[in-house]
Design an enzyme around this catalytic site. Structure first.
Site, PDB file in Angstrom:
ATOM      1  N   TYR A  54       0.831  -1.219   0.000  1.00 34.06           N
ATOM      2  CA  TYR A  54       0.000   0.000   0.000  1.00 34.06           C
ATOM      3  C   TYR A  54       0.865   1.268   0.000  1.00 34.06           C
ATOM      4  O   TYR A  54       0.431   2.295  -0.521  1.00 34.06           O
ATOM      5  CB  TYR A  54      -1.008  -0.025   1.167  1.00 34.06           C
ATOM      6  CG  TYR A  54      -2.117  -1.022   0.886  1.00 34.06           C
ATOM      7  CD1 TYR A  54      -3.199  -0.682   0.086  1.00 34.06           C
ATOM      8  CD2 TYR A  54      -2.041  -2.332   1.365  1.00 34.06           C
ATOM      9  CE1 TYR A  54      -4.190  -1.611  -0.217  1.00 34.06           C
ATOM     10  CE2 TYR A  54      -3.031  -3.263   1.075  1.00 34.06           C
ATOM     11  CZ  TYR A  54      -4.106  -2.892   0.284  1.00 34.06           C
ATOM     12  OH  TYR A  54      -5.076  -3.813  -0.030  1.00 34.06           O
ATOM     13  N   ARG A  57       1.255   1.740  -3.628  1.00 30.79           N
ATOM     14  CA  ARG A  57       0.025   2.261  -4.247  1.00 30.79           C
ATOM     15  C   ARG A  57      -0.107   3.762  -3.956  1.00 30.79           C
ATOM     16  O   ARG A  57      -0.511   4.539  -4.793  1.00 30.79           O
ATOM     17  CB  ARG A  57      -1.223   1.543  -3.711  1.00 30.79           C
ATOM     18  CG  ARG A  57      -1.257   0.032  -3.855  1.00 30.79           C
ATOM     19  CD  ARG A  57      -1.679  -0.390  -5.236  1.00 30.79           C
ATOM     20  NE  ARG A  57      -0.681  -0.127  -6.261  1.00 30.79           N
ATOM     21  CZ  ARG A  57       0.478  -0.791  -6.390  1.00 30.79           C
ATOM     22  NH1 ARG A  57       0.805  -1.763  -5.574  1.00 30.79           N
ATOM     23  NH2 ARG A  57       1.314  -0.470  -7.348  1.00 30.79           N
ATOM     24  N   GLN A  87     -15.840   2.433  -5.550  1.00 31.50           N
ATOM     25  CA  GLN A  87     -15.146   1.282  -4.958  1.00 31.50           C
ATOM     26  C   GLN A  87     -13.644   1.530  -4.987  1.00 31.50           C
ATOM     27  O   GLN A  87     -12.871   0.723  -4.496  1.00 31.50           O
ATOM     28  CB  GLN A  87     -15.476   0.021  -5.757  1.00 31.50           C
ATOM     29  CG  GLN A  87     -16.956  -0.317  -5.735  1.00 31.50           C
ATOM     30  CD  GLN A  87     -17.313  -1.344  -6.810  1.00 31.50           C
ATOM     31  OE1 GLN A  87     -17.114  -2.538  -6.624  1.00 31.50           O
ATOM     32  NE2 GLN A  87     -17.827  -0.889  -7.930  1.00 31.50           N
ATOM     33  N   VAL A  89      -9.975   3.151  -4.245  1.00 33.05           N
ATOM     34  CA  VAL A  89      -9.322   3.663  -3.045  1.00 33.05           C
ATOM     35  C   VAL A  89      -8.380   4.827  -3.394  1.00 33.05           C
ATOM     36  O   VAL A  89      -7.770   5.421  -2.509  1.00 33.05           O
ATOM     37  CB  VAL A  89      -8.569   2.533  -2.300  1.00 33.05           C
ATOM     38  CG1 VAL A  89      -9.571   1.505  -1.780  1.00 33.05           C
ATOM     39  CG2 VAL A  89      -7.525   1.843  -3.179  1.00 33.05           C
ATOM     40  N   ASP A  90      -8.269   5.146  -4.692  1.00 29.38           N
ATOM     41  CA  ASP A  90      -7.437   6.294  -5.075  1.00 29.38           C
ATOM     42  C   ASP A  90      -8.183   7.595  -4.781  1.00 29.38           C
ATOM     43  O   ASP A  90      -9.334   7.575  -4.331  1.00 29.38           O
ATOM     44  CB  ASP A  90      -7.029   6.189  -6.567  1.00 29.38           C
ATOM     45  CG  ASP A  90      -8.235   6.250  -7.515  1.00 29.38           C
ATOM     46  OD1 ASP A  90      -9.031   7.192  -7.398  1.00 29.38           O
ATOM     47  OD2 ASP A  90      -8.377   5.360  -8.380  1.00 29.38           O
ATOM     48  N   HIS A 105     -14.768   1.255  -0.237  1.00 31.70           N
ATOM     49  CA  HIS A 105     -13.705   0.303   0.123  1.00 31.70           C
ATOM     50  C   HIS A 105     -12.493   0.966   0.765  1.00 31.70           C
ATOM     51  O   HIS A 105     -11.407   0.403   0.765  1.00 31.70           O
ATOM     52  CB  HIS A 105     -13.290  -0.498  -1.128  1.00 31.70           C
ATOM     53  CG  HIS A 105     -14.379  -1.403  -1.626  1.00 31.70           C
ATOM     54  ND1 HIS A 105     -14.407  -1.935  -2.892  1.00 31.70           N
ATOM     55  CD2 HIS A 105     -15.493  -1.867  -1.007  1.00 31.70           C
ATOM     56  CE1 HIS A 105     -15.502  -2.691  -3.031  1.00 31.70           C
ATOM     57  NE2 HIS A 105     -16.171  -2.650  -1.910  1.00 31.70           N
ATOM     58  N   GLY A 176     -17.239   1.689 -15.085  1.00 33.61           N
ATOM     59  CA  GLY A 176     -15.937   1.053 -14.843  1.00 33.61           C
ATOM     60  C   GLY A 176     -15.925   0.026 -13.735  1.00 33.61           C
ATOM     61  O   GLY A 176     -14.911  -0.135 -13.068  1.00 33.61           O
ATOM     62  N   THR A 177     -17.039  -0.666 -13.553  1.00 31.32           N
ATOM     63  CA  THR A 177     -17.029  -1.749 -12.557  1.00 31.32           C
ATOM     64  C   THR A 177     -17.617  -3.006 -13.164  1.00 31.32           C
ATOM     65  O   THR A 177     -18.611  -2.943 -13.896  1.00 31.32           O
ATOM     66  CB  THR A 177     -17.781  -1.371 -11.255  1.00 31.32           C
ATOM     67  OG1 THR A 177     -17.928  -2.561 -10.456  1.00 31.32           O
ATOM     68  CG2 THR A 177     -19.141  -0.755 -11.494  1.00 31.32           C
ATOM     69  N   SER A 178     -17.001  -4.148 -12.854  1.00 34.08           N
ATOM     70  CA  SER A 178     -17.491  -5.420 -13.394  1.00 34.08           C
ATOM     71  C   SER A 178     -18.710  -5.917 -12.617  1.00 34.08           C
ATOM     72  O   SER A 178     -19.278  -6.943 -12.973  1.00 34.08           O
ATOM     73  CB  SER A 178     -16.374  -6.465 -13.337  1.00 34.08           C
ATOM     74  OG  SER A 178     -16.009  -6.678 -11.990  1.00 34.08           O
TER      75      SER A 178
HETATM   76  P1  OAD Z   1     -12.895  -4.830 -11.889  1.00 34.03           P
HETATM   77  O1  OAD Z   1     -11.460  -4.948 -12.273  1.00 34.03           O
HETATM   78  O2  OAD Z   1     -13.608  -6.053 -11.458  1.00 34.03           O
HETATM   79  O3  OAD Z   1     -13.709  -4.243 -13.129  1.00 34.03           O
HETATM   80  C1  OAD Z   1     -13.194  -3.178 -13.887  1.00 34.03           C
HETATM   81  C2  OAD Z   1     -14.193  -2.822 -14.965  1.00 34.03           C
HETATM   82  O4  OAD Z   1     -13.674  -1.688 -15.640  1.00 34.03           O
HETATM   83  C3  OAD Z   1     -14.453  -3.907 -15.990  1.00 34.03           C
HETATM   84  O5  OAD Z   1     -15.836  -4.045 -16.230  1.00 34.03           O
HETATM   85  C4  OAD Z   1     -13.730  -3.363 -17.243  1.00 34.03           C
HETATM   86  O6  OAD Z   1     -14.372  -3.746 -18.454  1.00 34.03           O
HETATM   87  C5  OAD Z   1     -13.875  -1.869 -17.028  1.00 34.03           C
HETATM   88  N1  OAD Z   1     -12.897  -1.043 -17.739  1.00 34.03           N
HETATM   89  C6  OAD Z   1     -11.693  -1.372 -18.247  1.00 34.03           C
HETATM   90  N2  OAD Z   1     -11.119  -0.313 -18.841  1.00 34.03           N
HETATM   91  C7  OAD Z   1     -11.994   0.718 -18.728  1.00 34.03           C
HETATM   92  C8  OAD Z   1     -11.987   2.091 -19.152  1.00 34.03           C
HETATM   93  N3  OAD Z   1     -10.970   2.610 -19.814  1.00 34.03           N
HETATM   94  N4  OAD Z   1     -13.067   2.861 -18.854  1.00 34.03           N
HETATM   95  C9  OAD Z   1     -14.130   2.344 -18.181  1.00 34.03           C
HETATM   96  N5  OAD Z   1     -14.179   1.068 -17.757  1.00 34.03           N
HETATM   97  C10 OAD Z   1     -13.135   0.265 -18.029  1.00 34.03           C
HETATM   98  O7  OAD Z   1     -12.978  -3.669 -10.800  1.00 34.03           O
HETATM   99  P2  OAD Z   1     -14.137  -3.317  -9.758  1.00 34.03           P
HETATM  100  O8  OAD Z   1     -15.476  -3.672 -10.299  1.00 34.03           O
HETATM  101  O9  OAD Z   1     -13.902  -1.927  -9.328  1.00 34.03           O
HETATM  102  O10 OAD Z   1     -12.012  -4.313  -3.826  1.00 34.03           O
HETATM  103  O11 OAD Z   1     -13.788  -4.274  -8.572  1.00 34.03           O
HETATM  104  C11 OAD Z   1     -14.491  -4.163  -7.375  1.00 34.03           C
HETATM  105  C12 OAD Z   1     -13.617  -4.392  -6.180  1.00 34.03           C
HETATM  106  O12 OAD Z   1     -12.907  -5.622  -6.321  1.00 34.03           O
HETATM  107  C13 OAD Z   1     -12.538  -3.377  -5.960  1.00 34.03           C
HETATM  108  O13 OAD Z   1     -12.976  -2.238  -5.277  1.00 34.03           O
HETATM  109  C14 OAD Z   1     -11.519  -4.125  -5.156  1.00 34.03           C
HETATM  110  C15 OAD Z   1     -11.524  -5.378  -5.986  1.00 34.03           C
HETATM  111  O14 OAD Z   1     -10.903  -6.457  -5.530  1.00 34.03           O
HETATM  112  C16 OAD Z   1     -11.209  -4.079  -2.773  1.00 34.03           C
HETATM  113  O15 OAD Z   1     -10.087  -3.666  -2.865  1.00 34.03           O
HETATM  114  C17 OAD Z   1     -11.850  -4.370  -1.470  1.00 34.03           C
END
Ligand code: OAD
Length: 234
Positions: A54, A57, A87, A89-90, A105, A176-178
């Site tokens: 960290y 990071r 979600q 942390v930046d 988070h 930007g979240t899966s």
């Molecule tokens: P993920 O890595 O699971 O998902 C990232 C998403 O961003 C995917 O759907 C990609 O398609 C999309 N993506 C990629 N490039 C992009 C771009 N240029 N613009 C927009 N979207 C783009 O990340 P999170 O869903 O944030 O938890 O993951 C959730 C949590 O899991 C995080 O907060 C973290 C992680 O482990 C903790 O640290 C507790």
């Protein structure tokens, strides 16, 4: 009266700023396994490694800049009551000009107590010239300072506040979240009938909802440009 615009952002929001997403890189976070660096068990096994991870990071925060997507969200505050639920942390939403940010988070720039990690009285923000935490640096309760991050398996104390905000949304944007990680992904269940829902992501996202969702299949910057046009011409 301004409409309520509520955003749920994830790692993809910061991808164009140069911060890697999680699931696009095979479950590794900057080459470390999530088990190692994002669970209380990993921290108990090897606190030195986790604290160093960290620190790195945090150091990276100084080399990255908010992208156009973050900046447009900041600008939209002129036209909407914007709440960002992230979600991430930046601190790129803050630096992009957003004011109301719920960090589900945790936050890289903060540290807390190892013994009582979620006690708000023991949370401290690090000055930019003191981002490096060392073994032996103590919280006010005398335990080792640890990153103020909600690791897997830990409660998410801000989820109720976030759900209340989603319930007030006139417009809800997922960007930007899966949508793999709960309880964050479950926030979509709190939108009220009639709320407009948008999803911005360059890849398909499997959203479990029967509600109509406008999908913008683009990255964060281009996607936010398109959304801004839509929202400001309505
Ligand atoms: P993920 O890595 O699971 O998902 C990232 C998403 O961003 C995917 O759907 C990609 O398609 C999309 N993506 C990629 N490039 C992009 C771009 N240029 N613009 C927009 N979207 C783009 O990340 P999170 O869903 O944030 O938890 O993951 C959730 C949590 O899991 C995080 O907060 C973290 C992680 O482990 C903790 O640290 C507790």
């Amino acid at each position: 009266m301004k409409k309520n615009l509520v955003i749920l952002s994830g790692a993809g929001m910061s991808a164009e700023s140069g911060i890697k997403t999680f699931r696009d890189t095979g479950g590794l976070w900057e080459d470390y396994s999530i088990q190692e660096v994002a669970t209380p068990e990993g921290y108990a096994r090897n606190p030195e490694l986790v604290i160093r991870f960290y620190n790195e990071r945090r150091k990276q925060l100084k080399d990255v800049q908010p992208n156009l997507g973050h900046k447009i969200l900041g600008e939209l505050e002129e036209h909407f009551n914007v709440t960002i639920i992230t979600q991430n942390v930046d601190n790129l939403h803050e630096r992009g000009g957003s004011k109301n940010i719920i960090h589900l988070h945790g936050e890289l720039v903060k540290v807390c107590s190892t013994r009582d990690p979620q006690n708000p009285r023991l949370v401290r923000e690090l000055a930019e010239d003191a981002y490096e935490v060392k073994i032996g640096d103590l919280a006010d309760d005398g335990s080792q300072l640890r990153p103020f991050i909600v690791w897997f398996g830990e409660p998410v104390p801000k989820i109720e506040e976030a759900a209340r905000m989603v319930d007030t949304a006139d417009i809800f944007v997922i960007i930007g979240t899966s949508m793999n990680v709960y309880p964050a992904a479950g926030l979509l269940d709190y939108v009220k009938p009639g709320c407009e829902i948008y999803l911005i992501d360059p890849h398909p996202v499997d959203v479990k909802s029967s509600l109509p969702i406008h999908v913008i299949r683009k990255g964060a910057s281009e996607g936010m440009e398109e959304l801004k046009k839509i929202l400001l011409t309505q």
